[in-house]
Write an enzyme that holds these catalytic residues in place. Structure first.
Site, PDB file in Angstrom:
ATOM      1  N   ARG A  56     -47.884  53.603   6.595  1.00 17.77           N
ATOM      2  CA  ARG A  56     -46.593  54.178   6.257  1.00 17.77           C
ATOM      3  C   ARG A  56     -46.110  53.675   4.896  1.00 17.77           C
ATOM      4  NH1 ARG A  56     -43.001  52.117   8.529  1.00 17.77           N
ATOM      5  NH2 ARG A  56     -44.046  50.439   9.659  1.00 17.77           N
ATOM      6  N   LYS A 197     -43.631  59.324  13.207  1.00 19.36           N
ATOM      7  CA  LYS A 197     -42.560  58.340  13.052  1.00 19.36           C
ATOM      8  C   LYS A 197     -41.252  59.002  12.631  1.00 19.36           C
ATOM      9  CE  LYS A 197     -45.106  54.737  14.040  1.00 19.36           C
ATOM     10  NZ  LYS A 197     -44.959  54.026  15.345  1.00 19.36           N
ATOM     11  N   HIS A 216     -39.006  51.362  20.909  1.00 17.37           N
ATOM     12  CA  HIS A 216     -40.372  51.366  20.384  1.00 17.37           C
ATOM     13  C   HIS A 216     -41.189  50.432  21.271  1.00 17.37           C
ATOM     14  CE1 HIS A 216     -43.379  50.310  17.006  1.00 17.37           C
ATOM     15  NE2 HIS A 216     -43.721  51.431  17.572  1.00 17.37           N
ATOM     16  N   SER A 234     -47.552  45.194  15.907  1.00 14.85           N
ATOM     17  CA  SER A 234     -48.990  45.398  15.807  1.00 14.85           C
ATOM     18  C   SER A 234     -49.739  44.076  15.963  1.00 14.85           C
ATOM     19  CB  SER A 234     -49.319  46.017  14.447  1.00 14.85           C
ATOM     20  OG  SER A 234     -50.690  46.228  14.295  1.00 14.85           O
ATOM     21  N   LYS A 238     -49.789  45.144  22.756  1.00 10.77           N
ATOM     22  CA  LYS A 238     -48.930  46.094  23.473  1.00 10.77           C
ATOM     23  C   LYS A 238     -49.739  47.229  24.105  1.00 10.77           C
ATOM     24  CE  LYS A 238     -46.289  48.633  20.816  1.00 10.77           C
ATOM     25  NZ  LYS A 238     -46.648  50.062  20.904  1.00 10.77           N
ATOM     26  N   THR A 239     -50.582  47.867  23.311  1.00 10.83           N
ATOM     27  CA  THR A 239     -51.376  48.983  23.829  1.00 10.83           C
ATOM     28  C   THR A 239     -52.404  48.499  24.837  1.00 10.83           C
ATOM     29  OG1 THR A 239     -51.071  50.253  21.796  1.00 10.83           O
ATOM     30  CG2 THR A 239     -52.938  50.852  23.174  1.00 10.83           C
ATOM     31  N   ASP A 253     -45.894  54.429  22.997  1.00  9.39           N
ATOM     32  CA  ASP A 253     -45.260  53.957  21.771  1.00  9.39           C
ATOM     33  C   ASP A 253     -43.750  54.147  21.666  1.00  9.39           C
ATOM     34  OD1 ASP A 253     -45.729  52.627  19.355  1.00  9.39           O
ATOM     35  OD2 ASP A 253     -45.861  54.479  18.212  1.00  9.39           O
ATOM     36  N   ARG A 318     -57.067  54.087  13.072  1.00  7.88           N
ATOM     37  CA  ARG A 318     -56.312  54.628  14.207  1.00  7.88           C
ATOM     38  C   ARG A 318     -57.062  55.747  14.910  1.00  7.88           C
ATOM     39  NH1 ARG A 318     -51.055  52.335  15.539  1.00  7.88           N
ATOM     40  NH2 ARG A 318     -50.422  51.170  13.693  1.00  7.88           N
TER      41      ARG A 318
END
Length: 529
Positions: A56, A197, A216, A234, A238-239, A253, A318
């Site tokens: 980003r 986003k 988030h 990141s 989390k994932t 997310d 990604r």
């Protein structure tokens, strides 16, 4: 010219060379190959490169400053654009799409029909259309459409370069959001994450006005249908930790917490793939082999097999895929009122315990802090652990002041009675380069104990510095691990590192002004006595 959504979409279509509307994945893959936008992996996933931008561009994000946003947006965290500059940018973006073949996707954001957005994305690239089709909710799949979803239009012109003088941008890259009309212009970057986003940013601005806490985070369901939330920046897991075959995934997310419970904003997952393996993350690894999955900046070998260990293009590789390719997902992408809230951090200083129980006030403190740490080697110039704080675990997507979301979280926690936990997936026995990463088996065991209520009645010690409670023993976990100071060869070195980290927390929280003085954070004076 001032546009509403209907006139904007009609004008773009009239000027375009052609518009392909709501193509399904096989058609978009074929069109992307035909346009030489991508390559196929050996398994049929779509492999793309995003050029100069592999992440980003937060400094190039702007919000239109008007009567709606003037007194509500957290302007310290967002660039301001005048309505006049936005209109010029929008008209120039429309002109830049003239004569091109465009791809239109009409999608939904928000699994709860009462809090839903109808999102139309117009882009000249088939792979970007496929990306957002994978990540938002496809009408007719899994989630019912609301009676009157809020209109959103995203005008995606990656080849167009903005002019700072003409458009009020910072550079030739710009992500501009008109919150009053819910129109977005994205120009000068191929990085697809900007599209999704932008939807988050719109939702995060409007949702609190409807009594919905935007978050988030990841979310999943327990055996009795109870929801759990996973916040984390990141690299914190989390994932990985929310993808559990025994706990159906609500979403990966972005979620809303309404009076009725939790709902996913998306219809897909955007997972990091750096060092991805079938052993550590089998569900995500399998998704990367699916036809139609979009792999961003993943290097392929000569046989077109992804090499997830190769980060020569970027560490931010990604995979974007629909959530329904995962083996365990929650029906309707919704869940009841959360029972457990988990804040994940990867503490590279080796100070924080692997798990700690938080009071509601402490939970809000850690939510507003949004702490993790970068380790040496992850970014150019990073030679030792560096603390990273991102308010609400997603500051770039939070248009309102963090305390707005913090106050809402406090209210939700007290009303629901949900337990809150801080889980450290970082280092023990010393900081990065000295200690070792907490093993995933221990983390999973501690997480499971928290989610299942196994820690409700165990003995706890109160951490003298941070004030939270830490279990003294958990079945299946080395009890020494639970007291980080005991894992260090030099206890005095641990004490110095702990005071250093506590000071970083306090310095970060000073930006919240008067609230910092009453915050339940590290007690520096007490620790020094």
């Amino acid at each position: 010219m001032m546009f509403d959504h209907e006139s904007l979409r009609t004008t773009i279509a009239a000027r375009a060379g052609s518009v392909s509307t709501n193509d399904i994945a096989p058609v978009l893959v074929a069109r992307a190959l035909q346009g030489e936008e991508c390559a196929l992996t050996a398994d049929g996933a779509v492999s793309v490169r995003t050029g100069a931008f592999t992440g980003r561009s937060p400094k190039d994000k702007f919000i239109v400053r008007d009567a709606l946003t003037q007194d509500s947006v957290w302007w310290d965290n967002a660039g301001a654009m005048t309505p006049e500059h936005f209109d010029v940018l929008l008209n120039d973006a429309i002109s830049a799409l003239g004569g091109l073949g465009l791809f239109r996707q009409d999608l939904l954001a928000g699994a709860d029909p009462e809090h839903q957005y109808g999102v139309t994305v117009l882009t000249p690239n088939a792979w970007h259309a496929l990306f957002i089709r994978n990540l938002l909710i496809r009408p007719g799949e899994m989630v019912p459409a609301g009676a009157a979803p809020t209109d959103v239009t995203i005008v995606h012109v990656p080849h167009f370069q903005a002019d700072p003088k003409r458009h009020g941008s910072r550079t030739d890259t710009v992500i501009a959001l008109d919150m009053s009309r819910n129109i977005v212009v994205i120009a000068g970057t191929l990085y697809a994450g900007e599209i999704k986003k932008s939807v988050f940013s719109l939702f995060n601005f409007h949702a609190p006005q409807q009594g919905v806490l935007p978050m988030h985070c990841s979310a999943n369901l327990g055996a009795e249908g109870e929801a759990a939330l996973f916040f984390g920046l990141s690299g914190t897991g989390k994932t990985t930790l929310s993808n559990d075959p025994d706990r159906p995934l609500i979403g990966d997310d972005e979620h809303g917490w309404s009076a009725d419970g939790v709902f996913n904003l998306e219809g897909g997952c955007y997972a990091k793939t750096v060092k991805l393996s079938a052993d550590a993350e089998p569900e995500i690894f399998a998704a990367t082999k699916r036809f139609g999955t979009v792999l961003e900046n993943v290097v392929l070998d000569d046989a077109h097999v992804p090499n997830f260990d190769d980060i020569s293009l970027t560490e931010n590789t990604r995979a974007a895929y629909p959530i329904n390719v995962l083996p365990a997902i929650a029906k309707g992408s919704v869940g009841g009122t959360p029972k457990t809230v988990v804040f994940l951090t990867a503490d590279a200083f080796g100070v924080l315990p692997p798990i700690a129980r938080l009071t509601p006030d402490q939970a809000v403190y850690h939510f507003l802090s949004g702490y993790t740490a970068k380790v040496a080697g992850t970014e150019r110039g990073v030679t030792e652990p560096q603390a990273t704080f991102s308010a609400c675990f997603g500051a770039p997507f939070m248009p309102l002041h963090p305390t707005v979301y913090g106050d809402m979280l406090a209210e939700k926690l007290r009303a629901s009675g949900a337990s809150a936990w801080l889980i450290n997936t970082g280092w023990t026995g010393g900081g990065y380069g000295v200690g070792k990463r907490i093993d995933i088996a221990s983390t999973r065991r501690l997480l499971s104990a928290a989610l299942n209520g196994d820690l409700d009645d165990v003995g706890m010690r109160t951490d003298e510095l941070f004030g939270f409670e830490v279990p003294v023993a958990v079945a299946g976990v080395n009890s020494k691990l639970l007291t980080p100071r005991l894992t260090w060869a030099d206890a005095a070195a641990y004490d110095r590192q702990a005071m250093h980290l506590a000071g970083l927390f306090r310095a970060n929280f000073e930006k919240f002004g008067d609230a910092a003085n009453a915050a339940p954070g590290p007690q520096m004076a007490q620790a020094a006595e």
